[in-house]
Design an enzyme around this catalytic site. Structure first.
Site, PDB file in Angstrom:
ATOM      1  N   ARG A 110       5.174 -47.034 -13.144  1.00  0.00           N
ATOM      2  CA  ARG A 110       5.315 -47.821 -11.908  1.00  0.00           C
ATOM      3  C   ARG A 110       4.736 -49.208 -12.203  1.00  0.00           C
ATOM      4  O   ARG A 110       3.524 -49.371 -12.252  1.00  0.00           O
ATOM      5  CB  ARG A 110       4.546 -47.171 -10.772  1.00  0.00           C
ATOM      6  CG  ARG A 110       5.152 -45.871 -10.256  1.00  0.00           C
ATOM      7  CD  ARG A 110       4.302 -45.347  -9.113  1.00  0.00           C
ATOM      8  NE  ARG A 110       4.962 -44.320  -8.332  1.00  0.00           N
ATOM      9  CZ  ARG A 110       4.700 -43.016  -8.433  1.00  0.00           C
ATOM     10  NH1 ARG A 110       3.800 -42.583  -9.290  1.00  0.00           N
ATOM     11  NH2 ARG A 110       5.325 -42.140  -7.673  1.00  0.00           N
ATOM     12  N   CYS A 134      11.078 -37.506 -11.106  1.00  0.00           N
ATOM     13  CA  CYS A 134       9.777 -38.153 -11.315  1.00  0.00           C
ATOM     14  C   CYS A 134       8.949 -38.228 -10.049  1.00  0.00           C
ATOM     15  O   CYS A 134       7.898 -38.846 -10.024  1.00  0.00           O
ATOM     16  CB  CYS A 134       9.942 -39.530 -11.944  1.00  0.00           C
ATOM     17  SG  CYS A 134      10.781 -40.703 -10.859  1.00  0.00           S
ATOM     18  N   SER A 174      17.075 -40.436 -12.527  1.00  0.00           N
ATOM     19  CA  SER A 174      15.762 -39.841 -12.296  1.00  0.00           C
ATOM     20  C   SER A 174      15.610 -39.682 -10.788  1.00  0.00           C
ATOM     21  O   SER A 174      15.637 -40.664 -10.046  1.00  0.00           O
ATOM     22  CB  SER A 174      14.673 -40.751 -12.866  1.00  0.00           C
ATOM     23  OG  SER A 174      13.417 -40.170 -12.621  1.00  0.00           O
ATOM     24  N   LYS A 176       0.833  -1.209   0.000  1.00  0.00           N
ATOM     25  CA  LYS A 176       0.000   0.000   0.000  1.00  0.00           C
ATOM     26  C   LYS A 176       0.868   1.260   0.000  1.00  0.00           C
ATOM     27  O   LYS A 176       0.652   2.176  -0.790  1.00  0.00           O
ATOM     28  CB  LYS A 176      -0.920  -0.018   1.226  1.00  0.00           C
ATOM     29  CG  LYS A 176      -1.966   1.096   1.203  1.00  0.00           C
ATOM     30  CD  LYS A 176      -2.707   1.182   2.533  1.00  0.00           C
ATOM     31  CE  LYS A 176      -3.612  -0.007   2.769  1.00  0.00           C
ATOM     32  NZ  LYS A 176      -5.018   0.297   2.584  1.00  0.00           N
ATOM     33  N   ARG A 219      -3.212   2.815   8.751  1.00  0.00           N
ATOM     34  CA  ARG A 219      -3.562   1.556   8.076  1.00  0.00           C
ATOM     35  C   ARG A 219      -2.363   0.637   7.956  1.00  0.00           C
ATOM     36  O   ARG A 219      -1.249   1.096   7.730  1.00  0.00           O
ATOM     37  CB  ARG A 219      -4.038   1.837   6.646  1.00  0.00           C
ATOM     38  CG  ARG A 219      -5.326   2.576   6.546  1.00  0.00           C
ATOM     39  CD  ARG A 219      -5.532   2.972   5.085  1.00  0.00           C
ATOM     40  NE  ARG A 219      -6.625   3.914   4.949  1.00  0.00           N
ATOM     41  CZ  ARG A 219      -7.851   3.579   4.569  1.00  0.00           C
ATOM     42  NH1 ARG A 219      -8.135   2.338   4.281  1.00  0.00           N
ATOM     43  NH2 ARG A 219      -8.796   4.481   4.471  1.00  0.00           N
ATOM     44  N   GLU A 233      17.120 -41.716  -5.192  1.00  0.00           N
ATOM     45  CA  GLU A 233      16.065 -41.396  -4.234  1.00  0.00           C
ATOM     46  C   GLU A 233      16.477 -41.690  -2.805  1.00  0.00           C
ATOM     47  O   GLU A 233      15.651 -41.695  -1.903  1.00  0.00           O
ATOM     48  CB  GLU A 233      14.753 -42.109  -4.597  1.00  0.00           C
ATOM     49  CG  GLU A 233      14.882 -43.588  -4.884  1.00  0.00           C
ATOM     50  CD  GLU A 233      13.565 -44.236  -5.339  1.00  0.00           C
ATOM     51  OE1 GLU A 233      12.488 -43.631  -5.166  1.00  0.00           O
ATOM     52  OE2 GLU A 233      13.622 -45.370  -5.847  1.00  0.00           O
ATOM     53  N   ARG A 271      -3.405  -0.838  -6.500  1.00  0.00           N
ATOM     54  CA  ARG A 271      -2.459  -1.953  -6.595  1.00  0.00           C
ATOM     55  C   ARG A 271      -2.852  -2.787  -7.808  1.00  0.00           C
ATOM     56  O   ARG A 271      -3.972  -2.665  -8.313  1.00  0.00           O
ATOM     57  CB  ARG A 271      -2.481  -2.817  -5.341  1.00  0.00           C
ATOM     58  CG  ARG A 271      -3.811  -3.463  -5.162  1.00  0.00           C
ATOM     59  CD  ARG A 271      -3.934  -4.235  -3.897  1.00  0.00           C
ATOM     60  NE  ARG A 271      -5.351  -4.525  -3.755  1.00  0.00           N
ATOM     61  CZ  ARG A 271      -5.945  -4.927  -2.677  1.00  0.00           C
ATOM     62  NH1 ARG A 271      -5.265  -5.070  -1.585  1.00  0.00           N
ATOM     63  NH2 ARG A 271      -7.224  -5.176  -2.648  1.00  0.00           N
ATOM     64  N   GLY A 290      -8.216  -8.008   4.850  1.00  0.00           N
ATOM     65  CA  GLY A 290      -9.038  -8.159   6.047  1.00  0.00           C
ATOM     66  C   GLY A 290      -8.322  -8.777   7.236  1.00  0.00           C
ATOM     67  O   GLY A 290      -8.919  -9.048   8.261  1.00  0.00           O
ATOM     68  N   TYR A 319      14.614 -32.769 -17.522  1.00  0.00           N
ATOM     69  CA  TYR A 319      13.156 -32.923 -17.603  1.00  0.00           C
ATOM     70  C   TYR A 319      12.520 -33.088 -16.234  1.00  0.00           C
ATOM     71  O   TYR A 319      13.189 -33.399 -15.253  1.00  0.00           O
ATOM     72  CB  TYR A 319      12.785 -34.112 -18.498  1.00  0.00           C
ATOM     73  CG  TYR A 319      13.106 -35.477 -17.932  1.00  0.00           C
ATOM     74  CD1 TYR A 319      12.168 -36.168 -17.176  1.00  0.00           C
ATOM     75  CD2 TYR A 319      14.350 -36.070 -18.156  1.00  0.00           C
ATOM     76  CE1 TYR A 319      12.459 -37.426 -16.653  1.00  0.00           C
ATOM     77  CE2 TYR A 319      14.642 -37.320 -17.637  1.00  0.00           C
ATOM     78  CZ  TYR A 319      13.699 -37.995 -16.868  1.00  0.00           C
ATOM     79  OH  TYR A 319      13.987 -39.218 -16.345  1.00  0.00           O
ATOM     80  N   MET A 326      -5.525  -7.514   8.867  1.00  0.00           N
ATOM     81  CA  MET A 326      -4.904  -6.630   9.843  1.00  0.00           C
ATOM     82  C   MET A 326      -5.752  -5.383  10.064  1.00  0.00           C
ATOM     83  O   MET A 326      -6.853  -5.283   9.548  1.00  0.00           O
ATOM     84  CB  MET A 326      -3.486  -6.318   9.413  1.00  0.00           C
ATOM     85  CG  MET A 326      -2.605  -7.540   9.522  1.00  0.00           C
ATOM     86  SD  MET A 326      -0.928  -7.206   9.138  1.00  0.00           S
ATOM     87  CE  MET A 326      -1.022  -6.699   7.473  1.00  0.00           C
ATOM     88  N   HIS A 357      -2.521 -40.711   2.146  1.00  0.00           N
ATOM     89  CA  HIS A 357      -2.781 -41.683   1.087  1.00  0.00           C
ATOM     90  C   HIS A 357      -3.904 -41.187   0.177  1.00  0.00           C
ATOM     91  O   HIS A 357      -3.786 -41.166  -1.052  1.00  0.00           O
ATOM     92  CB  HIS A 357      -3.146 -43.033   1.716  1.00  0.00           C
ATOM     93  CG  HIS A 357      -3.474 -44.082   0.707  1.00  0.00           C
ATOM     94  ND1 HIS A 357      -4.763 -44.310   0.282  1.00  0.00           N
ATOM     95  CD2 HIS A 357      -2.678 -44.920  -0.002  1.00  0.00           C
ATOM     96  CE1 HIS A 357      -4.754 -45.267  -0.628  1.00  0.00           C
ATOM     97  NE2 HIS A 357      -3.490 -45.661  -0.815  1.00  0.00           N
TER      98      HIS A 357
HETATM   99  C1  PEP Z   1       9.817 -41.211  -5.675  1.00  0.00           C
HETATM  100  O1  PEP Z   1      10.249 -41.795  -4.669  1.00  0.00           O
HETATM  101  O2  PEP Z   1       9.887 -39.997  -5.835  1.00  0.00           O
HETATM  102  C2  PEP Z   1       9.147 -41.977  -6.740  1.00  0.00           C
HETATM  103  C3  PEP Z   1       8.803 -41.416  -7.870  1.00  0.00           C
HETATM  104  O3  PEP Z   1       8.857 -43.272  -6.452  1.00  0.00           O
HETATM  105  P1  PEP Z   1       7.615 -43.724  -5.578  1.00  0.00           P
HETATM  106  O4  PEP Z   1       6.786 -42.520  -5.276  1.00  0.00           O
HETATM  107  O5  PEP Z   1       6.884 -44.710  -6.419  1.00  0.00           O
HETATM  108  O6  PEP Z   1       8.279 -44.318  -4.408  1.00  0.00           O
HETATM  109 MG    MG Z   2      10.454 -43.919  -4.781  1.00  0.00          MG
END
Ligand code: PEP
Ligand code: MG
Length: 910
Positions: free
Chosen positions: A587, A861, A793, A23, A92, A774, A336, A101, A881, A103, A452
């Site tokens: 997978r 991934c 990956s 502001k 203000r 991983e 703004r 809204g 990627y 503060m 999950h």
């Molecule tokens: C991960 O661990 O990031 C992965 C892609 O494998 P998953 O989620 O299947 O364990």
């Molecule tokens: Mg994994």
């Protein structure tokens, strides 16, 4: 920190948002532009941070405030606290990021029993002066002294009903005199001291109240949900008062330079004659729409429209504005770059591009992946009537309606009869997968955004609201209760909004998404114009055209490739339509579920090498067909197949359930040999911590022939595809590697199979082998691993789990909320990559891997591959990627484009 804590509006600019807040910076900018802004000054966020840190304001602040107040007095010829010619100010809040809204604001500071008379004389209206005084008492009482707002409201309501007045404008001078007296009594009674008559005391207390409001519970909750850091602090703007409630030539209002809902050009906004700022937003009186101002205050209207045009040109974007007209004179109180809906964001960006106001790359920067994903889900019709039952976490977006079903069995049985269900569970588990796939949506009472239910629903593109804490889901009684009262029974219709987290009773009508339909149809408009697309109204066609245009810019600009995580031919085809440039993760465990579970069971129960080979041989043709079908969909594009990862017990029945079943059968005198054998296997495979147990490459090394069978299925499918004249680009990926020795060992088995299949088919098969990274050890030893891997990956799900030592299934249901409250985590590290810990391992792994193998292809991934801020980080790291669920592919493409244009500032500590 500098010692200068106060800046006049005439000295700042919009670049200084960190210091002056949004502001303050924009008030300064408008002042620089020569627009009519009432003189004033901003107290910096530095001052707020100092106050938060030491519990008192900087010692020099009071003097600096007095000096700037003096400058304002000089400009206006009024004096703060002067009984004859008083200056009044507003106080203000204004943080760097808008927190609507959240503060506090105090208006009319400087009024007391004496200056009241001065204001009455100056304005020739004692009624007006009293109205201003009662507003100060009310706001000061509520926000500075923390007195219950209801006490003031009750007095005002009594006064209105005694006077027979419909609104407070109709209260007479005498009525207001009594209201003021009552308000003063309330303040004295509730706070223990009379209302401070000294204007400087009022000012200082108001400034502190604004500082304090930064840490009000609602502001903290808001920052948590919006991921705004808690240590920014707020600036405080002290501005000379102009009065929209002075007379009939006075007004106050809000305006937008374009329609924030659709992006259409025009004059949009609301105003009220004879009113002060909070009346417009408070909704006590019905506002007028801005075009009506042309008749009522024609000169001010023309001036306002001119200013709006100027602001749009200057900011090159939609601006929102607060203004006041005081006795026929227009004042700008705020501007703004305005908030807008996701659809408006896309349409405004391309409209500004057409108008030549911004470049293509700037247009791309005006939209976000989050906005795009909001546009891709069907939405509830916001005009429809609806009964809100409760609110939970917006785990997987979309709008779904169905009948309450408490078990997967019910969902499946009812689906056969053509009944739509919402699966309602306390929390879901892997056995609910079929129900989740079949149901319209998933609703749980427990668990967070990486529970999950949430993770699976997102992967499936299924709407999900989770963690509705108000709900007690009683699966046995088949009812949902709130505070002991039943709100939903089995079979009741319920609607869940996975974009907002809301749960409604009954059916709320939905609007399908034109943008999703466009992506589903192959996502490219031949001539860049969607008006020819069937069934779209003008606004939808305009939106789809805008999305298409910005996607093209993103695709042109981005360096990151975008692949998809897909396990079925349908998913693969969909991913391709959505613009995926390959599959980054298949997978294979999802191919072992359903009817095939028994085949895996046979493998597990195999007592001899012959039995094992038999079990593998039964799986081989099925796997080969799976791969071939997917290869056909992905012809010409890379497809990474990950060999089996999860612990074997996931394919076996639950230990307790099975034990109970056997015990009951024995009671009846029945003896099921097979089940007893299975129970033995379940016990044998039982692990305390299966996620860190026998899975991934460890499984491949422990069950000879398993990875070999999968490799054979892949290579035979590849050979078959070649025979069909296709161009398969399969890559084999080994999960959960921590040591290069594991990789070397498993490659022996893979190469043996390759040599055999090569001999059998007479084809030279490519067999590209890569490693998932991983586990922290794999990232640290990436140089060695890169000698054996053609690609990396990063499995950032497991890498986050093992770097933090957090179990991804338990953390959100458990202590994540506490961590958020303490500000330890703003966002779940499973949702958005933790750049400094997990991200550092990705950086190290990439750097060490590429040092050995400069051609190493590196991707991600894990879930983070579809998360906007994580994508920016991976782009900054120079990865090749990202791979995400098919539905997220457009979002990833857009964000990858934005990432190359933005100036993301990541600093790694190494
Ligand atoms: C991960 O661990 O990031 C992965 C892609 O494998 P998953 O989620 O299947 O364990
Ligand atoms: Mg994994």
């Amino acid at each position: 920190m500098s010692d200068q804590y106060v800046y006049p509006f005439s000295a700042g600019s919009r670049e200084q948002v960190d210091l002056l807040g949004g502001k303050g910076a924009n008030l300064a900018e408008m002042t620089q532009l020569g627009l009519p802004v009432p003189p004033g000054f901003t107290i910096t966020t530095d001052a707020c941070r100092y106050y938060m840190r030491y519990g008192h304001e900087p010692s020099v602040l009071a003097d600096q405030v007095k000096r700037e107040l003096g400058a304002v007095e000089a400009i206006l010829g009024r004096i703060f606290g002067d009984p004859k010619n008083p200056l009044l100010v507003s106080v203000r809040s204004g943080a760097k990021v808008s927190m609507p809204g959240m503060m506090e604001t105090v208006l009319n500071v400087g009024l007391n029993d004496e200056t009241l008379e001065g204001l009455a004389a100056l304005s020739h209206s004692r009624r007006f002066a009293l109205d201003s005084y009662r507003r100060l008492l009310q706001m000061f009482g509520r926000t500075v002294l923390d007195i219950d707002a209801e006490l003031f409201e009750a007095v005002l309501d009594d006064a209105k009903s005694a006077a027979g007045a419909a609104s407070d404008v109709e209260l007479s001078e005498g009525d207001l005199e009594r209201v003021v007296a009552s308000f003063k009594e309330i303040i004295e009674q509730e706070s223990g001291s009379p209302f401070p008559q000294d204007p400087f005391t009022q000012l200082t207390m108001s400034i502190h109240a604004v500082f304090d409001s930064w840490n009000s519970p609602r502001a903290i909750v808001y920052r948590n949900t919006e991921r705004i850091p808690h240590d920014l602090g707020t600036a405080v703007n002290v501005c000379s008062m102009v009065f929209g409630n002075l007379d009939d030539q006075s007004a106050t209002g809000v305006a937008f330079t374009r329609d924030p809902a659709t992006g259409a050009r025009g004059v949009y906004g609301d105003f009220l004659l004879n009113a002060q700022g909070e009346d417009v937003v408070a909704g006590i009186r019905n506002t007028l729409s801005l075009p009506d101002m042309e008749n009522l205050l024609p000169e001010n209207y023309r001036e306002l429209v001119g200013i709006m045009e100027k602001l749009e040109r200057h900011y090159r974007d939609l601006c929102d504005i607060e203004f006041t007209v005081e006795s026929g004179r227009l004042w700008m109180l705020q501007t703004r770059v305005g908030k807008r809906t996701a659809a408006a964001a896309f349409r405004i960006a391309t409209a500004l591009l057409d108008e030549g106001a911004i470049t293509e790359n700037e247009a791309l920067m005006r939209v976000t992946g989050d906005q795009l994903s909001r546009l891709m889900f069907p939405a509830f019709d916001s005009h429809a009537e609806r009964v809100l039952l409760a609110r939970g976490m917006n785990a997987s977006p979309g709008a779904a309606t169905g009948h309450v079903a408490f078990t997967t069995a019910d969902v499946l049985a009812r689906a056969k009869e053509g009944t739509r269900s919402i699966l309602v569970r306390r929390e879901t588990n892997p056995d609910d997968l079929a129900g989740m796939i079949t149901a319209e949506g998933v609703l749980t009472a427990r668990g967070g955004k990486t529970s999950h239910a949430a993770v699976v629903a997102r992967g499936l593109g299924r709407t999900c609201v989770c963690g509705v804490e108000a709900f007690t889901v009683d699966e046995a009684a088949r009812e949902v209760r709130v505070d002991g009262e039943v709100v939903l029974r089995d079979g009741d219709l319920v609607s869940i909004d996975g974009t907002s987290g809301e749960v409604f009773l009954g059916e709320v009508p939905v609007q399908p998404s034109a943008v999703a339909a466009y992506f589903e149809s192959g996502a490219s408009l031949d001539d860049g114009d969607a008006t020819s697309l069937k069934g779209l109204d003008d606004a939808e066609a305009d939106l789809v055209t805008s999305v298409d245009r910005l996607m093209r810019i993103a695709d042109r600009e981005r360096a990151l490739l975008v692949r998809a995580n897909a396990d079925t031919p349908e998913d693969a085809a969909r991913a391709r339509r959505m613009g995926a440039q390959g599959i980054g993760l298949t997978r294979t465990e999802h191919m072992f579920l359903g009817d095939r579970r028994t085949l895996v069971e046979n493998l597990i129960l195999a007592a001899s090498p012959e039995e094992r080979e038999g079990a593998l041989a039964a799986l081989l043709p099925l796997q080969r067909r799976d791969f071939l079908e997917m290869i056909r969909e992905m012809d010409g594009l890379p497809m990474t197949v990950r060999l089996l990862d999860p612990p074997l017990h996931e394919f076996l029945p639950d230990l307790t359930e099975l034990s109970v079943r056997i015990a009951k059968a024995e009671e009846r005198g029945e003896h099921n040999e097979h089940e007893i054998k299975v129970l033995e296997a379940v016990k044998r495979l039982h692990e305390q911590n299966p996620m860190l147990g026998l899975r991934g490459v460890r499984l491949g090394l422990s069950i000879p022939g398993l990875f070999g069978m999968q490799t054979r299925a892949i290579l035979e499918a590849e050979a078959q595809a070649r025979a069909e004249g296709l161009n398969p680009q399969v890559e084999i990926m080994i999960p959960l590697v921590s040591s290069v020795r594991e990789l070397r060992e498993i490659k022996k088995e893979i190469f043996a199979v390759r040599d055999a299949v090569t001999q059998e088919t007479g084809l030279k098969l490519t067999t590209v082998i890569g490693s998932m990274i991983e586990l922290p050890r794999a990232a640290l030893r990436a140089d060695e691993i890169a000698e054996e891997a053609e690609f990396f990956s990063f499995g950032t799900n497991d890498l986050t789990q093992t770097t933090w030592g957090f179990s991804r299934d338990d953390v959100e249901a458990g202590f994540f909320f506490t961590y958020k409250e303490h500000g330890i985590l703003l966002t779940s590290p499973f949702e958005s990559i933790d750049q400094f810990g997990v991200g550092e391992l990705v950086r190290i792994g990439t750097e060490r891997g590429r040092a050995v193998n400069p051609d190493l292809h590196v991707g991600v991934c894990g879930e983070h591959g579809g998360d906007p801020s994580s994508i920016h980080f991976f782009n900054w790291l120079g990865l090749d990627y990202v791979s995400c669920s098919p539905f997220r592919v457009p979002v990833a493409r857009l964000e990858a484009g934005r990432a190359t244009l933005g100036v993301d500032d990541f600093v790694m500590s190494h």
